[in-house]
Write a protein that holds these residues in place. Structure first.
Motif, mmCIF file in Angstrom:
data_model
loop_
_atom_site.group_PDB
_atom_site.id
_atom_site.type_symbol
_atom_site.label_atom_id
_atom_site.label_comp_id
_atom_site.label_asym_id
_atom_site.label_seq_id
_atom_site.Cartn_x
_atom_site.Cartn_y
_atom_site.Cartn_z
ATOM 1 N N ARG A 54 6.949 17.595 -8.594
ATOM 2 C CA ARG A 54 5.830 16.845 -8.030
ATOM 3 C C ARG A 54 4.868 16.383 -9.121
ATOM 4 N NH1 ARG A 54 4.446 17.727 -2.636
ATOM 5 N NH2 ARG A 54 2.740 16.307 -3.053
ATOM 6 N N PRO A 55 4.293 15.173 -8.949
ATOM 7 C CA PRO A 55 3.225 14.759 -9.869
ATOM 8 C C PRO A 55 2.075 15.763 -9.823
ATOM 9 C CG PRO A 55 3.983 12.914 -8.534
ATOM 10 C CD PRO A 55 4.625 14.140 -7.971
ATOM 11 N N PRO A 86 -1.601 9.007 -0.372
ATOM 12 C CA PRO A 86 -0.261 8.721 0.151
ATOM 13 C C PRO A 86 0.707 9.906 0.020
ATOM 14 C CG PRO A 86 -1.041 6.865 -1.142
ATOM 15 C CD PRO A 86 -2.007 7.985 -1.371
ATOM 16 N N MET A 87 0.571 10.677 -1.053
ATOM 17 C CA MET A 87 1.424 11.855 -1.225
ATOM 18 C C MET A 87 1.100 12.914 -0.171
ATOM 19 S SD MET A 87 1.344 12.278 -5.355
ATOM 20 C CE MET A 87 1.483 10.842 -6.409
ATOM 21 N N LYS A 88 -0.197 13.071 0.122
ATOM 22 C CA LYS A 88 -0.601 14.022 1.164
ATOM 23 C C LYS A 88 -0.056 13.587 2.520
ATOM 24 C CE LYS A 88 -4.878 15.503 -1.146
ATOM 25 N NZ LYS A 88 -6.360 15.442 -1.124
ATOM 26 N N ASN A 137 6.146 2.065 -7.566
ATOM 27 C CA ASN A 137 5.092 2.984 -8.004
ATOM 28 C C ASN A 137 5.780 4.317 -8.320
ATOM 29 O OD1 ASN A 137 3.159 5.183 -7.812
ATOM 30 N ND2 ASN A 137 1.711 3.708 -6.971
ATOM 31 N N GLU A 138 5.902 4.629 -9.598
ATOM 32 C CA GLU A 138 6.714 5.767 -10.036
ATOM 33 C C GLU A 138 6.260 7.089 -9.425
ATOM 34 O OE1 GLU A 138 8.378 7.827 -14.179
ATOM 35 O OE2 GLU A 138 6.955 6.153 -14.254
ATOM 36 N N GLU A 139 4.954 7.310 -9.336
ATOM 37 C CA GLU A 139 4.460 8.581 -8.799
ATOM 38 C C GLU A 139 4.811 8.727 -7.322
ATOM 39 O OE1 GLU A 139 0.325 9.119 -9.649
ATOM 40 O OE2 GLU A 139 0.737 9.918 -11.647
ATOM 41 N N ARG A 164 0.855 -1.195 0.000
ATOM 42 C CA ARG A 164 0.000 0.000 0.000
ATOM 43 C C ARG A 164 0.886 1.239 0.000
ATOM 44 N NH1 ARG A 164 -2.101 0.171 6.330
ATOM 45 N NH2 ARG A 164 -0.052 -0.052 7.283
ATOM 46 N N GLY A 165 0.305 2.368 -0.309
ATOM 47 C CA GLY A 165 1.050 3.624 -0.276
ATOM 48 C C GLY A 165 1.351 4.053 1.144
ATOM 49 N N PHE A 166 2.168 5.077 1.276
ATOM 50 C CA PHE A 166 2.523 5.591 2.594
ATOM 51 C C PHE A 166 1.259 6.065 3.308
ATOM 52 C CE2 PHE A 166 3.958 8.973 5.477
ATOM 53 C CZ PHE A 166 4.897 8.264 6.216
ATOM 54 N N SER A 167 1.095 5.655 4.577
ATOM 55 C CA SER A 167 -0.148 5.995 5.273
ATOM 56 C C SER A 167 0.070 6.441 6.720
ATOM 57 C CB SER A 167 -1.108 4.796 5.250
ATOM 58 O OG SER A 167 -0.533 3.668 5.888
#
Length: 237
Positions: A149-150, A156-158, A132-134, A23-26
């Motif tokens: 930045r994308p 996850p980016m937030k 995950n490239e983004e 999963r993305g960063f959380s």
């Protein structure tokens, strides 16, 4: 029994690759805040940060521009902790460079060796790679300021931004010597159990399923009971 590796040795000479099934960063600000509170309570004691589960990538070793060797690992569990700690120590490094001084530059350089690799002289890349490239580019922007930045900001980016903002707030509130002490605490006193699935002959996909679906969360009562035990030991209540 071999000594548990600390954050410094977990990162030194390693490149971690976050696979697409992660999963993305959380992590939230409260997670980093609780970690810093734990460090404060631990004082000079070591603090156990749990198990890092990874898989060595066969034939993945590379060398940097100075011929130092790096082994590449697939990170199956530990993404949140390693990412948050890298963001925090990167903010410490940037602040120490702002303050100037030979000692401050040396400490910042020690941090940078954990976070970045120079495959080509003068060109840094992250030692934490996200497939995950983004998400990779978003973390790279936070740590290195590049690439841009994308355009679309995902949850996850937030989360990465919020943890970075809190880390910066903490760092800016500390004096120079306190920053160096915090860096030493993080790199030396945070201890991990590093498990290599490949060396143990364990299927990483089944391990991922077991790690994320079979643990029982602690109840609030369990947490309070444990915290009271900690206070009793620290304060002799």
């Amino acid at each position: 029994m071999s000594e548990m590796p600390n954050f410094d040795s977990i990162c030194s000479g390693h490149i971690y690759q976050i696979p697409l099934n992660q999963r993305g960063f959380s992590w939230e600000v409260k997670n980093l805040k609780e970690l810093l509170e734990d460090l404060s309570l631990a004082g000079t004691d070591a603090h156990f940060m749990g198990t890092i589960v990874a898989t060595t990538i066969e034939g993945g070793n590379i060398r940097d521009c100075n011929n130092a060797s790096y082994s590449r690992w697939r990170l199956d569990d530990g993404q949140q902790r390693i990412t948050a700690l890298m963001i925090l120590v990167n903010e410490i490094s940037k602040k120490l460079l702002e303050l100037g001084g030979d000692n401050e530059k040396q400490v910042a350089n020690e941090i940078n060796k954990l976070l970045f690799i120079e495959k080509t002289e003068g060109v840094k890349s992250l030692t934490l790679e996200n497939l995950n490239e983004e998400l990779h580019n978003s973390l790279s922007f936070i740590l290195l300021g590049t690439p841009p930045r994308p355009a679309e900001i995902s949850p996850p980016m937030k989360a990465l931004d919020k943890v970075r903002d809190y880390a910066k707030e903490v760092v800016n509130s500390k004096a120079k010597n306190d920053l160096i002490s915090l860096k030493n605490q993080i790199c030396t006193n945070l201890k991990f159990n590093l498990v290599d699935l490949a060396n143990a002959g364990i299927n990483r996909h089944l391990a991922f399923d077991a790690i994320n679906s079979r643990g029982l969360p602690l109840s609030e009562f369990d947490k309070i009971k444990n915290f009271c035990g900690l206070l009793h030991r620290k304060c002799t209540l």
